[in-house]
Design a protein around this motif. Structure first.
Motif, PDB file in Angstrom:
ATOM      1  N   ILE A  60      -5.400 -14.289 -10.775  1.00  0.00           N
ATOM      2  CA  ILE A  60      -6.485 -13.618 -10.039  1.00  0.00           C
ATOM      3  C   ILE A  60      -5.991 -13.054  -8.700  1.00  0.00           C
ATOM      4  CG2 ILE A  60      -8.736 -13.951  -8.927  1.00  0.00           C
ATOM      5  CD1 ILE A  60      -9.439 -15.837 -11.238  1.00  0.00           C
ATOM      6  N   PRO A  61      -5.315 -13.857  -7.839  1.00  0.00           N
ATOM      7  CA  PRO A  61      -4.831 -13.260  -6.588  1.00  0.00           C
ATOM      8  C   PRO A  61      -3.802 -12.149  -6.824  1.00  0.00           C
ATOM      9  CG  PRO A  61      -4.395 -15.636  -6.631  1.00  0.00           C
ATOM     10  CD  PRO A  61      -5.086 -15.290  -7.896  1.00  0.00           C
ATOM     11  N   LEU A  62      -2.987 -12.306  -7.852  1.00  0.00           N
ATOM     12  CA  LEU A  62      -1.982 -11.285  -8.170  1.00  0.00           C
ATOM     13  C   LEU A  62      -2.652  -9.980  -8.600  1.00  0.00           C
ATOM     14  CD1 LEU A  62       1.116 -10.882  -8.496  1.00  0.00           C
ATOM     15  CD2 LEU A  62       0.819 -11.466 -10.885  1.00  0.00           C
ATOM     16  N   LEU A  63      -3.669 -10.088  -9.440  1.00  0.00           N
ATOM     17  CA  LEU A  63      -4.402  -8.918  -9.907  1.00  0.00           C
ATOM     18  C   LEU A  63      -5.129  -8.243  -8.747  1.00  0.00           C
ATOM     19  CD1 LEU A  63      -5.399  -7.222 -12.321  1.00  0.00           C
ATOM     20  CD2 LEU A  63      -7.266  -8.850 -12.578  1.00  0.00           C
ATOM     21  N   THR A  64      -5.768  -9.034  -7.896  1.00  0.00           N
ATOM     22  CA  THR A  64      -6.485  -8.496  -6.739  1.00  0.00           C
ATOM     23  C   THR A  64      -5.529  -7.771  -5.802  1.00  0.00           C
ATOM     24  OG1 THR A  64      -8.019 -10.346  -6.912  1.00  0.00           O
ATOM     25  CG2 THR A  64      -8.054  -9.115  -4.862  1.00  0.00           C
ATOM     26  N   GLU A  65      -4.366  -8.377  -5.567  1.00  0.00           N
ATOM     27  CA  GLU A  65      -3.354  -7.760  -4.697  1.00  0.00           C
ATOM     28  C   GLU A  65      -2.856  -6.441  -5.293  1.00  0.00           C
ATOM     29  OE1 GLU A  65       1.273  -8.597  -3.382  1.00  0.00           O
ATOM     30  OE2 GLU A  65       0.090 -10.245  -4.195  1.00  0.00           O
ATOM     31  N   MET A  66      -2.584  -6.423  -6.606  1.00  0.00           N
ATOM     32  CA  MET A  66      -2.090  -5.213  -7.259  1.00  0.00           C
ATOM     33  C   MET A  66      -3.120  -4.089  -7.203  1.00  0.00           C
ATOM     34  SD  MET A  66      -0.802  -4.590 -11.182  1.00  0.00           S
ATOM     35  CE  MET A  66      -2.429  -4.579 -11.887  1.00  0.00           C
ATOM     36  N   LEU A  67      -4.378  -4.391  -7.523  1.00  0.00           N
ATOM     37  CA  LEU A  67      -5.422  -3.364  -7.502  1.00  0.00           C
ATOM     38  C   LEU A  67      -5.642  -2.829  -6.093  1.00  0.00           C
ATOM     39  CD1 LEU A  67      -8.020  -4.915  -9.965  1.00  0.00           C
ATOM     40  CD2 LEU A  67      -6.594  -2.910 -10.366  1.00  0.00           C
ATOM     41  N   GLY A  68      -5.631  -3.722  -5.105  1.00  0.00           N
ATOM     42  CA  GLY A  68      -5.793  -3.296  -3.713  1.00  0.00           C
ATOM     43  C   GLY A  68      -4.677  -2.383  -3.266  1.00  0.00           C
ATOM     44  N   GLU A  69      -3.450  -2.737  -3.624  1.00  0.00           N
ATOM     45  CA  GLU A  69      -2.289  -1.917  -3.242  1.00  0.00           C
ATOM     46  C   GLU A  69      -2.324  -0.556  -3.930  1.00  0.00           C
ATOM     47  OE1 GLU A  69       1.366  -0.953  -1.390  1.00  0.00           O
ATOM     48  OE2 GLU A  69      -0.258  -2.347  -0.949  1.00  0.00           O
ATOM     49  N   LEU A  70      -2.634  -0.523  -5.220  1.00  0.00           N
ATOM     50  CA  LEU A  70      -2.709   0.752  -5.943  1.00  0.00           C
ATOM     51  C   LEU A  70      -3.816   1.635  -5.371  1.00  0.00           C
ATOM     52  CD1 LEU A  70      -2.139  -0.425  -9.621  1.00  0.00           C
ATOM     53  CD2 LEU A  70      -0.570   0.892  -8.211  1.00  0.00           C
ATOM     54  N   MET A  71      -4.945   1.034  -5.021  1.00  0.00           N
ATOM     55  CA  MET A  71      -6.042   1.817  -4.440  1.00  0.00           C
ATOM     56  C   MET A  71      -5.645   2.348  -3.069  1.00  0.00           C
ATOM     57  SD  MET A  71      -8.866   2.883  -5.430  1.00  0.00           S
ATOM     58  CE  MET A  71     -10.214   3.795  -4.739  1.00  0.00           C
ATOM     59  N   ARG A  72      -4.959   1.526  -2.280  1.00  0.00           N
ATOM     60  CA  ARG A  72      -4.496   1.957  -0.954  1.00  0.00           C
ATOM     61  C   ARG A  72      -3.538   3.136  -1.070  1.00  0.00           C
ATOM     62  NH1 ARG A  72      -0.333   1.640   2.365  1.00  0.00           N
ATOM     63  NH2 ARG A  72       0.970   0.507   0.900  1.00  0.00           N
ATOM     64  N   LEU A  73      -2.599   3.049  -2.015  1.00  0.00           N
ATOM     65  CA  LEU A  73      -1.637   4.135  -2.215  1.00  0.00           C
ATOM     66  C   LEU A  73      -2.326   5.402  -2.717  1.00  0.00           C
ATOM     67  CD1 LEU A  73       1.255   2.068  -3.809  1.00  0.00           C
ATOM     68  CD2 LEU A  73       1.243   3.116  -1.541  1.00  0.00           C
ATOM     69  N   GLN A  74      -3.291   5.242  -3.610  1.00  0.00           N
ATOM     70  CA  GLN A  74      -4.031   6.406  -4.131  1.00  0.00           C
ATOM     71  C   GLN A  74      -4.815   7.072  -2.998  1.00  0.00           C
ATOM     72  OE1 GLN A  74      -5.936   6.174  -8.016  1.00  0.00           O
ATOM     73  NE2 GLN A  74      -7.843   6.878  -7.114  1.00  0.00           N
ATOM     74  N   GLN A  75      -5.443   6.257  -2.154  1.00  0.00           N
ATOM     75  CA  GLN A  75      -6.210   6.790  -1.024  1.00  0.00           C
ATOM     76  C   GLN A  75      -5.293   7.485  -0.030  1.00  0.00           C
ATOM     77  OE1 GLN A  75      -9.448   6.154  -1.569  1.00  0.00           O
ATOM     78  NE2 GLN A  75      -9.918   7.637   0.004  1.00  0.00           N
ATOM     79  N   ARG A  76      -4.129   6.900   0.235  1.00  0.00           N
ATOM     80  CA  ARG A  76      -3.175   7.482   1.187  1.00  0.00           C
ATOM     81  C   ARG A  76      -2.700   8.848   0.720  1.00  0.00           C
ATOM     82  NH1 ARG A  76       2.650   4.900   1.900  1.00  0.00           N
ATOM     83  NH2 ARG A  76       2.894   6.132   0.024  1.00  0.00           N
ATOM     84  N   GLN A 163      -3.287   3.787 -14.332  1.00  0.00           N
ATOM     85  CA  GLN A 163      -2.516   4.886 -14.912  1.00  0.00           C
ATOM     86  C   GLN A 163      -1.090   4.926 -14.393  1.00  0.00           C
ATOM     87  OE1 GLN A 163      -4.680   8.546 -14.229  1.00  0.00           O
ATOM     88  NE2 GLN A 163      -5.900   8.231 -16.059  1.00  0.00           N
ATOM     89  N   ASN A 164      -0.889   4.617 -13.118  1.00  0.00           N
ATOM     90  CA  ASN A 164       0.416   4.746 -12.509  1.00  0.00           C
ATOM     91  C   ASN A 164       0.651   3.506 -11.656  1.00  0.00           C
ATOM     92  OD1 ASN A 164       2.695   5.506 -11.147  1.00  0.00           O
ATOM     93  ND2 ASN A 164       1.810   7.297 -10.159  1.00  0.00           N
ATOM     94  N   VAL A 165       1.692   2.735 -11.971  1.00  0.00           N
ATOM     95  CA  VAL A 165       1.931   1.483 -11.254  1.00  0.00           C
ATOM     96  C   VAL A 165       2.966   1.621 -10.148  1.00  0.00           C
ATOM     97  CG1 VAL A 165       1.213  -0.040 -13.121  1.00  0.00           C
ATOM     98  CG2 VAL A 165       3.577   0.707 -13.003  1.00  0.00           C
ATOM     99  N   MET A 166       3.351   2.834  -9.812  1.00  0.00           N
ATOM    100  CA  MET A 166       4.347   3.043  -8.771  1.00  0.00           C
ATOM    101  C   MET A 166       3.865   2.433  -7.451  1.00  0.00           C
ATOM    102  SD  MET A 166       6.506   6.586  -8.583  1.00  0.00           S
ATOM    103  CE  MET A 166       5.098   7.505  -8.084  1.00  0.00           C
ATOM    104  N   GLY A 167       4.658   1.529  -6.896  1.00  0.00           N
ATOM    105  CA  GLY A 167       4.280   0.850  -5.668  1.00  0.00           C
ATOM    106  C   GLY A 167       3.815  -0.569  -5.912  1.00  0.00           C
ATOM    107  N   ALA A 168       3.488  -0.912  -7.151  1.00  0.00           N
ATOM    108  CA  ALA A 168       3.061  -2.279  -7.474  1.00  0.00           C
ATOM    109  C   ALA A 168       3.677  -2.708  -8.798  1.00  0.00           C
ATOM    110  CB  ALA A 168       1.546  -2.346  -7.530  1.00  0.00           C
ATOM    111  N   GLU A 169       4.909  -2.254  -9.046  1.00  0.00           N
ATOM    112  CA  GLU A 169       5.568  -2.559 -10.327  1.00  0.00           C
ATOM    113  C   GLU A 169       5.780  -4.051 -10.515  1.00  0.00           C
ATOM    114  OE1 GLU A 169       6.901  -0.434  -8.079  1.00  0.00           O
ATOM    115  OE2 GLU A 169       7.296   1.485  -9.036  1.00  0.00           O
TER     116      GLU A 169
END
Length: 181
Positions: A60-76, A163-169
């Motif tokens: 759960i913490p790993l999934l939350t961290e990955m989704l947060g990071e991917l969303m942050r990168l997408q927003q950036r 779709q794209n895991v770049m940044g949270a591989e």
């Protein structure tokens, strides 16, 4: 007009008009207020039968961290108007189904407490069938509220497609390993 004045035992019953509803200090038009007066169907809040969870509590913490990071990168990338940026996450039943059909989604994160409605259930089953046919892993670790919070939304989110895991591989690989994929 019998609809406005129903007849009971031969006598007309007068129905008083419903009280106006307010949003702040403004009156909500009656046609919208009718929708708000409909009683809400309570969700049991328990995971549905289709939801198979990962046994590892660290998922759960790993999934939350990955989704947060991917969303942050997408927003950036959206904020920087980067023309070459690609979407990392798609949200919603229709968008995720479209992404799986186009072979773009690498993993699906689905809420484990989706409401039981006919239309949603058929779309949900369609996503599960498409994911199975395309060998896309489906993870059910979070409920709708936690899934929304993980992607930085203030609303509940039912389904997220990665779709794209770049940044949270690293997190992506660990999650696949935990799920046994």
């Amino acid at each position: 007009n019998n609809a406005a004045n129903p007849v009971k035992d031969g006598t007309k019953i007068e129905q008083e008009p419903p009280q106006p509803m307010f949003s702040g200090d403004k009156v909500i038009p009656e046609r919208f207020a009718q929708c708000k007066r409909v009683p809400k169907v309570a969700n049991s809040g328990t995971p549905r039968a289709y939801a198979s969870k990962i046994a590892d509590p660290g998922a759960i913490p790993l999934l939350t961290e990955m989704l947060g990071e991917l969303m942050r990168l997408q927003q950036r990338s959206r904020d920087q108007k980067n023309a070459r940026s690609r979407r990392r996450l798609v949200m919603g039943l229709r968008e995720v189904a479209r992404g799986i059909r186009a072979h773009k989604v690498k993993m699906v994160v689905m809420a484990n407490n989706l409401d039981e409605y006919g239309a949603i259930d058929s779309k949900l089953q369609e996503i599960l069938d498409l994911a199975d046919a395309e060998d896309v892993p489906v993870i059910f670790e979070l409920n709708k509220r936690k899934l929304g919070k993980a992607v930085g939304k203030s609303i509940k989110v039912s389904v997220v497609g990665i779709q794209n895991v770049m940044g949270a591989e690293q997190q992506f690989k660990q999650l696949k390993r935990m799920a046994g994929i």
